[in-house]
Each structure stands twice: as structure tokens, then as C-alpha cells.
Design an enzyme around this catalytic site. Structure first.
Site, mmCIF file in Angstrom:
data_model
loop_
_atom_site.group_PDB
_atom_site.id
_atom_site.type_symbol
_atom_site.label_atom_id
_atom_site.label_comp_id
_atom_site.label_asym_id
_atom_site.label_seq_id
_atom_site.Cartn_x
_atom_site.Cartn_y
_atom_site.Cartn_z
ATOM 1 N N ASN A 86 -3.460 -10.533 7.131
ATOM 2 C CA ASN A 86 -3.210 -9.256 7.801
ATOM 3 C C ASN A 86 -4.425 -8.541 8.393
ATOM 4 O O ASN A 86 -4.444 -7.321 8.529
ATOM 5 C CB ASN A 86 -2.494 -8.293 6.841
ATOM 6 C CG ASN A 86 -1.065 -8.738 6.560
ATOM 7 O OD1 ASN A 86 -0.565 -9.652 7.212
ATOM 8 N ND2 ASN A 86 -0.403 -8.100 5.601
ATOM 9 N N ASN B 4 -3.166 -6.144 12.831
ATOM 10 C CA ASN B 4 -4.531 -5.595 12.858
ATOM 11 C C ASN B 4 -5.436 -6.325 13.853
ATOM 12 O O ASN B 4 -6.648 -6.424 13.665
ATOM 13 C CB ASN B 4 -5.170 -5.573 11.462
ATOM 14 C CG ASN B 4 -4.698 -4.395 10.630
ATOM 15 O OD1 ASN B 4 -4.455 -3.308 11.153
ATOM 16 N ND2 ASN B 4 -4.569 -4.614 9.330
ATOM 17 N N ARG C 208 -3.303 -14.716 -0.879
ATOM 18 C CA ARG C 208 -2.307 -14.432 0.163
ATOM 19 C C ARG C 208 -2.926 -14.626 1.540
ATOM 20 O O ARG C 208 -4.004 -14.084 1.814
ATOM 21 C CB ARG C 208 -1.819 -12.985 0.027
ATOM 22 C CG ARG C 208 -0.573 -12.729 0.870
ATOM 23 C CD ARG C 208 0.060 -11.399 0.582
ATOM 24 N NE ARG C 208 1.493 -11.492 0.828
ATOM 25 C CZ ARG C 208 2.243 -10.525 1.326
ATOM 26 N NH1 ARG C 208 1.709 -9.363 1.620
ATOM 27 N NH2 ARG C 208 3.533 -10.707 1.529
ATOM 28 N N GLY D 241 9.330 -7.168 -0.518
ATOM 29 C CA GLY D 241 8.599 -5.928 -0.270
ATOM 30 C C GLY D 241 9.542 -4.737 -0.210
ATOM 31 O O GLY D 241 9.904 -4.146 -1.240
ATOM 32 N N TYR E 152 -7.571 -8.022 7.353
ATOM 33 C CA TYR E 152 -8.624 -7.382 6.558
ATOM 34 C C TYR E 152 -9.830 -8.318 6.486
ATOM 35 O O TYR E 152 -9.839 -9.355 7.144
ATOM 36 C CB TYR E 152 -8.062 -6.933 5.203
ATOM 37 C CG TYR E 152 -6.926 -5.949 5.436
ATOM 38 C CD1 TYR E 152 -7.198 -4.689 5.975
ATOM 39 C CD2 TYR E 152 -5.593 -6.305 5.253
ATOM 40 C CE1 TYR E 152 -6.168 -3.801 6.289
ATOM 41 C CE2 TYR E 152 -4.562 -5.414 5.559
ATOM 42 C CZ TYR E 152 -4.860 -4.173 6.081
ATOM 43 O OH TYR E 152 -3.844 -3.308 6.411
ATOM 44 N N HIS F 41 -6.525 -10.873 -1.093
ATOM 45 C CA HIS F 41 -5.831 -10.584 0.172
ATOM 46 C C HIS F 41 -6.615 -11.241 1.315
ATOM 47 O O HIS F 41 -7.611 -10.721 1.765
ATOM 48 C CB HIS F 41 -5.729 -9.082 0.388
ATOM 49 C CG HIS F 41 -4.741 -8.675 1.448
ATOM 50 N ND1 HIS F 41 -4.158 -9.582 2.307
ATOM 51 C CD2 HIS F 41 -4.227 -7.470 1.777
ATOM 52 C CE1 HIS F 41 -3.326 -8.927 3.121
ATOM 53 N NE2 HIS F 41 -3.352 -7.644 2.820
ATOM 54 N N GLN G 188 -3.790 -6.802 -6.211
ATOM 55 C CA GLN G 188 -4.196 -7.404 -4.937
ATOM 56 C C GLN G 188 -5.551 -6.827 -4.523
ATOM 57 O O GLN G 188 -5.703 -5.614 -4.364
ATOM 58 C CB GLN G 188 -3.185 -7.147 -3.825
ATOM 59 C CG GLN G 188 -3.550 -8.015 -2.602
ATOM 60 C CD GLN G 188 -2.760 -7.715 -1.358
ATOM 61 O OE1 GLN G 188 -2.636 -6.559 -0.962
ATOM 62 N NE2 GLN G 188 -2.241 -8.741 -0.715
ATOM 63 N N THR H 158 0.845 -1.187 0.000
ATOM 64 C CA THR H 158 0.000 0.000 0.000
ATOM 65 C C THR H 158 0.883 1.241 0.000
ATOM 66 O O THR H 158 1.781 1.361 0.831
ATOM 67 C CB THR H 158 -0.901 -0.052 1.247
ATOM 68 O OG1 THR H 158 -1.815 -1.148 1.077
ATOM 69 C CG2 THR H 158 -1.674 1.229 1.440
HETATM 70 C C1 LIG Z 1 4.761 0.144 2.878
HETATM 71 C C2 LIG Z 1 4.188 -1.248 3.005
HETATM 72 C C3 LIG Z 1 2.889 -1.493 2.587
HETATM 73 C C4 LIG Z 1 2.360 -2.793 2.630
HETATM 74 N N1 LIG Z 1 1.096 -3.020 2.127
HETATM 75 C C5 LIG Z 1 0.648 -4.287 1.982
HETATM 76 C C6 LIG Z 1 -0.555 -4.553 1.268
HETATM 77 O O1 LIG Z 1 -1.237 -3.653 0.730
HETATM 78 N N2 LIG Z 1 -0.941 -5.854 1.160
HETATM 79 C C7 LIG Z 1 -0.218 -6.878 1.703
HETATM 80 O O2 LIG Z 1 -0.610 -8.039 1.567
HETATM 81 N N3 LIG Z 1 0.929 -6.651 2.380
HETATM 82 C C8 LIG Z 1 1.393 -5.383 2.508
HETATM 83 N N4 LIG Z 1 2.611 -5.159 3.109
HETATM 84 C C9 LIG Z 1 3.451 -6.305 3.541
HETATM 85 C C10 LIG Z 1 4.455 -6.695 2.444
HETATM 86 O O3 LIG Z 1 3.780 -7.255 1.315
HETATM 87 C C11 LIG Z 1 5.475 -7.742 2.943
HETATM 88 O O4 LIG Z 1 4.779 -8.861 3.439
HETATM 89 C C12 LIG Z 1 6.397 -7.206 4.020
HETATM 90 O O5 LIG Z 1 6.968 -5.949 3.629
HETATM 91 C C13 LIG Z 1 7.526 -8.198 4.341
HETATM 92 O O6 LIG Z 1 8.311 -8.475 3.181
HETATM 93 P P1 LIG Z 1 9.780 -7.830 2.997
HETATM 94 O O7 LIG Z 1 10.591 -8.254 4.198
HETATM 95 O O8 LIG Z 1 10.325 -8.373 1.729
HETATM 96 O O9 LIG Z 1 9.600 -6.333 2.984
HETATM 97 C C14 LIG Z 1 3.144 -3.863 3.133
HETATM 98 C C15 LIG Z 1 4.435 -3.597 3.595
HETATM 99 C C16 LIG Z 1 4.971 -2.325 3.524
HETATM 100 C C17 LIG Z 1 6.384 -2.075 3.976
#
Ligand SMILES: Cc1cc2nc3c(=O)[nH]c(=O)nc-3n(C[C@H](O)[C@H](O)[C@H](O)COP(=O)(O)O)c2cc1C
Length: 356
Positions: free
Chosen positions: A178, A235, A227, A310, A180, A175, A100, A28
Site C-alpha cells: 500500500n 498511495n 503483507r 476488513g 508505505y 506492512h 502490524q 488504521t
Molecule cells: C478504515 C480502513 C483502514 C485500513 N488501514 C489499513 C492498515 O492500517 N494497514 C493495512 O495493511 N491495510 C489497511 N486497510 C486495508 C484493509 O486491511 C483491507 O485490505 C481492505 O479493507 C479490504 O478488505 P475487506 O474487503 O475485507 O474490507 C484499511 C482499510 C480500511 C477500510
């Protein structure tokens, strides 16, 4: 230098063939005013098109699923036109992109819903606050959905999938993680229902499996991923037996020809990747704190088929090339993660062309 020979092999996810096993994890970014993807959003995704698969930020399938400032939607014509710009820009650079689909449920506020009350399985507020345009506010007590309303909300996942494909996107990721709406249904704390949507794991998973089925029906299962992170607590959700929930979901979706199952990274109190592998027969995507060496090791051990990144991908538009070369990564700037303009969004530098 790390061996990345498996990361850079192609893989088939359902109907889509990826050029490598690196995905952009959904993130996001709160930069789509009015829920409509912009040229800047298109540039952000196109910059990252060297991934095997891009998964977009959480995108609401319905006006009632809005929950944060300026997140995109997939339920009206203006949004479809915006997504078409994103899809075209990514495809022009040879990328593949799934949207997503994220209905936020109780992780919302009347400020995002034209004064309306967020919906959830039960009238139980999540602990904590949500950032509104006026600053952080307590998460409100949601309205418990009437059983008769639920099929129409599930149907919005099918509509969003259809609109995604109409916009030229390659598919959707539901999704289910987390905290939702689908994850609220899965949770043993947020879901206190006594009808067929609550209680047993079969009942708590009914909403999520219904959403997946609606999307699969609309665009074919080979364009639909899911996912999840059963047992995760983000949350304010909880599950007394995340392992049983994941086993049920993985088993129910096995043999259906879905594009993939994607586990959110994080601390599980059980072997989530092992359960997913044993009970789900399709491709598995793992996530969370990966670097090239760990990704390669999990691919080699066949724990995963694809790895999603991410934060490293947010800060490095050319992450695949950097992983391949084994060079340093740009540092992320968390102050620009959520909202703002091109700064911290499309201005992270790629390697100079000379290094390619
Ligand atoms: C800025 C930000 C926004 C995120 N938004 C979402 C999202 O919209 N949907 C989702 O499933 N996970 C979201 N996540 C979680 C990431 O998809 C991911 O699971 C998390 O960053 C861990 O992976 P990484 O260690 O490679 O960053 C978000 C994470 C970050 C940092």
C-alpha cells in the site's frame, strides 16, 4: 446457509495456533492519541477476539515513521504499556493478536514529524493530499535516505517486534504493501536509487526483506507475518512487473519458517495468489471483499489457509459467529472509520446472546 466447515477449523501459523481461519485485517482507526493505545482500543480488539487472528492497525516502529493523525507506535515504554492493555484484553477473551508494523515513509507530513521532513528511497512526492489536523495538505517532497541511514531504520522493525512481544502481543505483521516505506522501496516509480537499494528487483526488495529478517531475528520467524501487494497503486506507487516482485519476495522468504504471507485484496494484473502459493511454502492469507461462501471456496480449493476481513469485521464485532450462522451483517459507517470516539468503533452491536 453457507457451509463454513473449513473456516472453523484450527490452523497453525508459525508458532501460533488459531482457533479458526478468520482474521481481522489491519485497519488504521486513528484513535490512539500520542501514539499510545488506550482502554478504548483494548475494548475494540477484545470485542473481535473470536477471530482466529487479529491484526492491528498500522503501527509505526519509529518516531520518523509517523504519518497520520493519532496512529499508534511501538518504540517507547508508554506505547508498550498501552499495547499490554490490548494484549491482555484480547488474551482474556481467548484471542490471538499480531501488531502490524507500518513506517509511512513519504506518506506523511512535517505536521506529524515535529516539523521534520518525511523520508523515502528517493526525493519524489506521492501525488495527492494527506489529512492533517488542519485539513488536507499536499503530500510533501520527502528526503531521500542516505544509504548509511537505512540499516538503522531496518533495525527499528526488530525493535518493534521485540517490544510487541514484551507487551504480550503474539507477533508482528510487517506492512510491505500500500505505498508505505517498504513498498516505496519496491516501487519502480518511487525508488529511483542507483545504489544497492534500487534498480533490480533484488535491490528494491532489500529493504523489505531486511525488515522481515530484523523482526524474525528479534522474536523468531514463527511470530512474523508479511503483507504485500506488488503492483498495487494505492498511495501512488507503481511496479513495472509486480509478478516478478512477488515471485522474488515469496521465493526469498520460503523455507524461513515465517508465520504467514498476507496478500492485500484488490485488482492485480497477474495471479498473485497463485504465485504466492507456488513460490512460498508457508501459510497464505488472502483478503478483499470476502463473504463466507467465497472464503469457504478458497479454503476448499487450497488457494488460501486463512481469510482476512476488513470492513465486515469493523462493523461486526462478532463476525465469525455471524458467518457461521449465515445471518445479516451490520452496515459499516465510513464517516467514523478514521478518527473519533467510541461511535462507529466499539458500538456496533453483536447478536443478542439468545442467538448464540
Ligand atoms: C478504515 C480502513 C483502514 C485500513 N488501514 C489499513 C492498515 O492500517 N494497514 C493495512 O495493511 N491495510 C489497511 N486497510 C486495508 C484493509 O486491511 C483491507 O485490505 C481492505 O479493507 C479490504 O478488505 P475487506 O474487503 O475485507 O474490507 C484499511 C482499510 C480500511 C477500510
Amino acid at each position: 446457509m453457507t457451509d463454513t466447515s473449513l473456516l472453523f477449523t484450527p490452523v497453525r501459523l508459525g508458532d501460533v495456533t488459531l482457533k479458526n481461519r478468520i482474521a481481522l485485517a489491519p485497519m488504521t482507526r486513528n484513535r490512539s492519541p500520542g501514539g499510545i493505545p488506550t482502554d478504548l482500543n483494548a475494548l475494540y480488539y477484545a470485542q473481535r477476539a473470536s477471530a482466529g487472528l487479529l491484526i492491528t492497525e498500522g503501527t509505526t516502529p519509529d518516531a520518523g515513521g509517523r504519518g497520520y493523525i493519532d496512529i499508534p507506535g511501538l518504540y517507547d515504554a508508554a506505547q508498550v504499556a498501552g499495547w499490554k492493555k490490548v494484549a491482555d484484553a484480547v488474551h482474556a477473551k481467548g484471542g490471538r493478536i499480531f501488531a502490524q508494523v507500518m513506517h509511512t515513509g513519504r506518506i506523511s507530513h512535517p505536521d506529524f514529524l515535529d516539523g521534520g521532513t518525511p523520508v523515502a528511497p528517493s526525493a519524489i512526492a506521492a501525488a495527492g493530499t494527506i489529512i492533517t489536523r488542519e485539513g488536507p495538505k499536499p503530500l510533501p517532497v520527502p528526503r531521500a535516505l542516505d544509504a548509511a541511514e537505512i540499516p538503522a531504520i531496518i533495525a527499528t522493525y526488530g525493535r518493534a517486534a521485540r517490544l510487541a512481544v514484551e507487551a504480550g502481543l503474539d507477533g508482528v505483521e510487517i506492512h510491505g504493501a500500500n505505498g508505505y516505506l517498504p513498498s516505496q522501496f519496491l516501487a519502480t516509480n518511487a525508488n529511483q536509487r542507483t545504489d544497492e537499494w534500487g534498480g533490480s528487483v533484488e535491490n528494491r526488495a532489500r529493504f523489505l526483506l531486511g525488515a522481515v529478517a530484523a523482526a524474525a531475528e528479534a522474536i523468531g520467524p514463527g511470530r512474523v507475518g508479511l503483507r504485500v501487494n506488488p503492483g498495487g497503486t494505492f498511495n501512488d506507487v507503481a511496479d513495472t512487473d509486480g509478478a516478478a516482485t512477488l515471485t522474488h519476495i515469496a521465493t526469498a522468504l520460503s523455507g524461513k519458517g515465517l508465520a504467514y504471507l498476507h496478500l492485500v485484496g484488490g485488482a492485480y494484473d497477474y495471479d498473485a495468489a497463485g504465485i504466492a502459493r507456488r513460490h512460498f511454502d508457508g501459510p497464505l492469507m488472502l483478503n478483499g471483499g470476502y463473504d463466507a461462501a467465497r472464503a469457504e471456496a478458497d479454503l476448499a480449493a487450497k488457494r488460501a489457509d486463512v481469510i482476512s476481513f476488513g470492513v465486515p469485521f469493523l462493523a461486526n464485532p462478532d463476525l465469525p459467529e455471524r458467518l457461521r450462522l449465515g445471518v445479516a451483517l451490520n452496515a459499516p459507517d465510513p464517516s467514523t472509520f478514521y478518527g473519533g470516539d467510541s461511535r462507529g468503533y466499539t458500538d456496533y452491536p453483536a447478536l443478542p446472546a439468545a442467538a448464540e
